[in-house]
Design an enzyme around this catalytic site. Structure first.
Site, PDB file in Angstrom:
ATOM      1  N   ASN B  52       1.460  -0.966   0.188  1.00 19.63           N
ATOM      2  CA  ASN B  52       0.010  -0.073   0.234  1.00 19.63           C
ATOM      3  C   ASN B  52       0.703   0.847   0.110  1.00 19.63           C
ATOM      4  O   ASN B  52       1.858   1.052   0.948  1.00 19.63           O
ATOM      5  CB  ASN B  52      -0.480   0.058   1.474  1.00 19.63           C
ATOM      6  CG  ASN B  52      -0.582   0.878   2.245  1.00 19.63           C
ATOM      7  OD1 ASN B  52      -0.031   1.711   2.250  1.00 19.63           O
ATOM      8  ND2 ASN B  52       0.201  -0.242   3.236  1.00 19.63           N
ATOM      9  N   CYS B 112       6.059   5.562   9.023  1.00 19.83           N
ATOM     10  CA  CYS B 112       5.252   5.402   7.820  1.00 19.83           C
ATOM     11  C   CYS B 112       6.399   5.263   6.427  1.00 19.83           C
ATOM     12  O   CYS B 112       7.296   5.885   5.858  1.00 19.83           O
ATOM     13  CB  CYS B 112       4.620   6.588   7.436  1.00 19.83           C
ATOM     14  SG  CYS B 112       3.706   5.886   5.779  1.00 19.83           S
ATOM     15  N   LYS B 140       5.974   3.423  17.462  1.00 21.07           N
ATOM     16  CA  LYS B 140       5.125   2.599  16.790  1.00 21.07           C
ATOM     17  C   LYS B 140       7.005   2.365  15.562  1.00 21.07           C
ATOM     18  O   LYS B 140       7.056   3.611  15.241  1.00 21.07           O
ATOM     19  CB  LYS B 140       4.828   2.364  15.545  1.00 21.07           C
ATOM     20  CG  LYS B 140       4.042   2.068  14.377  1.00 21.07           C
ATOM     21  CD  LYS B 140       2.927   1.563  14.176  1.00 21.07           C
ATOM     22  CE  LYS B 140       2.749   0.415  13.467  1.00 21.07           C
ATOM     23  NZ  LYS B 140       0.815   0.331  12.474  1.00 21.07           N
ATOM     24  N   ASN B 167       5.584  -1.941  11.309  1.00 22.80           N
ATOM     25  CA  ASN B 167       4.714  -0.990  10.946  1.00 22.80           C
ATOM     26  C   ASN B 167       5.181  -2.119   9.652  1.00 22.80           C
ATOM     27  O   ASN B 167       6.170  -2.711   9.668  1.00 22.80           O
ATOM     28  CB  ASN B 167       5.792   0.589  10.165  1.00 22.80           C
ATOM     29  CG  ASN B 167       4.570   1.214  10.159  1.00 22.80           C
ATOM     30  OD1 ASN B 167       3.738   0.715   8.677  1.00 22.80           O
ATOM     31  ND2 ASN B 167       4.224   2.582  10.239  1.00 22.80           N
TER      32      ASN B 167
END
Lengths: 222, 284
Positions: B52, B112, B140, B167
């Site tokens: 993604n 991310c 995270k 992640n």
């Protein structure tokens, strides 16, 4: 609005329609929904299910027309009667049916939602485009259809003054929109979930990226 | 052991029933400014996972705090808020504005893979947020770190109350004509293929800290949950599986009960760190 459900349904049959496959599943307690809505259908052995608009809703069944061109659609086309797959739906927004002079327009595997739509609108005229005679065998699923074969395009055969409801490849939908600005168009996008979670299926709507599974898949262009 | 969703894998406003079937709901990452995200196509399935490149699409801090968060809190009670940004001050300013009655926990998204702007070092962000809020702070982390234990010790020293990992891994996939299938070129790789990576990362983090760890990465069955707990996870989050199976939380819990019976364990906690003890013995 029909409430989506998720059930593991038995395969009744998989039938060839030209190069396409019509996958017929037992309906169980699932609601077939409105024409143009879709279901997420488990593709055996794959990580993600596949979004499929409902093609036909015979008594006790849900039937999906697919083009076996990728690993997921090939796995679905290879299902044997008696196997079971998870089905989740109906999802998204279908076609508005309150149109006085409907004309169905479809291209290639985009004819998939039109048989169920045709039934709901009491068999209005349709114009369907395919890339070969073999692909055009799918036109048998849509009553009152005029068929054109590449290089003739559906936009060459569109009568004027009709309420167009269309599904097909993106260039066809763009061309239909150019001729009929208020057409209802069913779009396609890769989807992971079908219920608004993944933000993967965005398309541009009114200049903004919106989730097709939530806003569509049927969008009115004007 | 609590069962959560991985941030960005569930929208509680479009699927509140799924959110309620978890012990806690984690929001999609909120950034200071609204972000439309990356152009489509944003997702691609591969043989054993999915890619993604959503790009932290979110309405921005102002709309999130004014509209989204109050709605979520009304529907679900206090939620976990995933906070993102591009410098330590971005994160800290968001943390400062989070109200205690709407937020159970803050998860700082330090990892991310789908934005161009690199966040400042993890410990610096955690330190800035620690000074800005009394809410529990989870860091995270990415599975890309060479030494996860070192990062874990650094964020703990900076004031983190817990660790979330992993992640996604950065990956790409090509179409039949050898072009990238994602408009952005590459994206985050998740799903079943990520699970061994997650197990090893959680184990490495557990050897470095006694803080609670939310383990995630490719979990799709009760057995998978138990394996993460055996590697040191205190809680477990479901990610990609929620896309394919929104009923996964209740199914996974039922499977977990059967797994425990088969292994003659009374509770999930009885499996905690089981895999690590064996490794330590082998090393000695």
């Amino acid at each position: 609005m029909s409430r989506p459900g998720r059930e593991r349904r038995r395969v009744v049959a998989v039938e060839p329609v030209g190069p396409y496959a019509l996958v017929r599943l037992e309906r169980g307690m699932l609601d077939p929904g409105n024409p143009g809505q879709f279901f997420m259908v488990e593709a055996p052995g794959r990580v993600l299910p596949r979004p499929m608009s409902l093609c036909l809703a015979p008594k006790g069944e849900l039937a999906f027309l697919l083009d076996p061109i990728g690993p997921g659609t090939r796995a679905l086309a290879a299902l044997e009667p008696g196997e079971r797959v998870h089905v989740f739906g109906p999802l998204g927004n279908g076609f508005r049916l309150d149109v006085p002079r409907p004309l169905l327009v479809g291209g290639g595997i985009g004819v998939a939602p039109l048989p169920y739509l045709s039934e709901a609108l009491e068999r209005p005229p349709a114009v369907l485009g395919f890339r070969s005679e073999h692909h055009a065998e799918a036109a048998a699923l849509v009553p009152n259809a005029e068929v054109v074969i590449d290089p003739v395009l559906v936009t060459d055969a569109l009568p004027e003054g009709r309420d167009v409801l269309a599904c097909g490849p993106e260039p066809m939908l763009e061309a239909v929109r150019a001729l009929v600005p208020d057409a209802q168009l069913a779009w396609e996008a890769p989807m992971a979930c079908g219920f608004g979670a993944c933000y993967g299926c965005v398309v541009e709507v009114d200049g903004e990226l919106k989730r097709l599974c939530v806003e569509g898949p049927v969008l009115c262009s004007s | 052991m609590q069962l959560l969703n991985a941030s960005g894998c569930l929208d509680a406003l479009t699927a509140p029933d799924v959110a309620r079937s978890l012990d806690a709901f984690v929001t999609k990452t909120v950034t200071p400014e609204p972000r439309e995200g990356n152009p489509p196509p944003r997702i691609a399935e591969t043989d054993h996972g999915m890619l993604n490149a959503i790009g932290l699409a979110n309405p921005g801090r102002q709309a999130f705090l004014g509209q989204t968060l109050p709605r979520l809190a009304r529907e679900l009670g206090p939620v976990w808020v995933s906070v993102g940004g591009f410098r330590a001050g971005d994160y800290a300013e968001t943390c400062e504005q989070l109200a205690r009655d709407e937020v159970a926990c803050v998860e700082l998204n330090l990892s991310c893979p789908n934005v161009d702007e690199a966040p400042e070092s993890a410990a610096e962000v955690v330190g800035a947020c620690r000074a800005a809020t009394a809410l529990p702070l989870y860091a995270k982390l990415s599975p890309h770190a060479w030494d996860i234990g070192e990062t874990v010790r650094a964020v703990e020293a900076a004031g983190a109350d817990g660790i979330s990992l992993v992640n996604t891994l950065r990956g790409t996939a090509l179409d039949a004509r050898l072009r990238p299938r994602l408009a952005r070129g590459a994206g985050g790789y998740s799903g079943p293929a990520l699970r061994p990576v997650a197990l090893a990362a959680v184990a490495a983090a557990r050897r470095a800290t006694r803080l609670p760890i939310v383990g995630m990465g490719g979990v799709s069955t009760g057995r998978d949950v138990l394996e993460l707990v055996a590697c040191g996870a205190s809680h477990v989050a479901l990610g990609t599986v929620l896309f394919a199976d929104p009923d996964a939380p209740s199914r996974v819990r039922a499977e977990l009960r059967r797994e425990l019976d088969e292994l003659a364990l009374a509770t999930v906690e009885d499996a905690f760190c089981a895999a690590l003890e064996l490794v330590v013995k082998a090393e000695n």
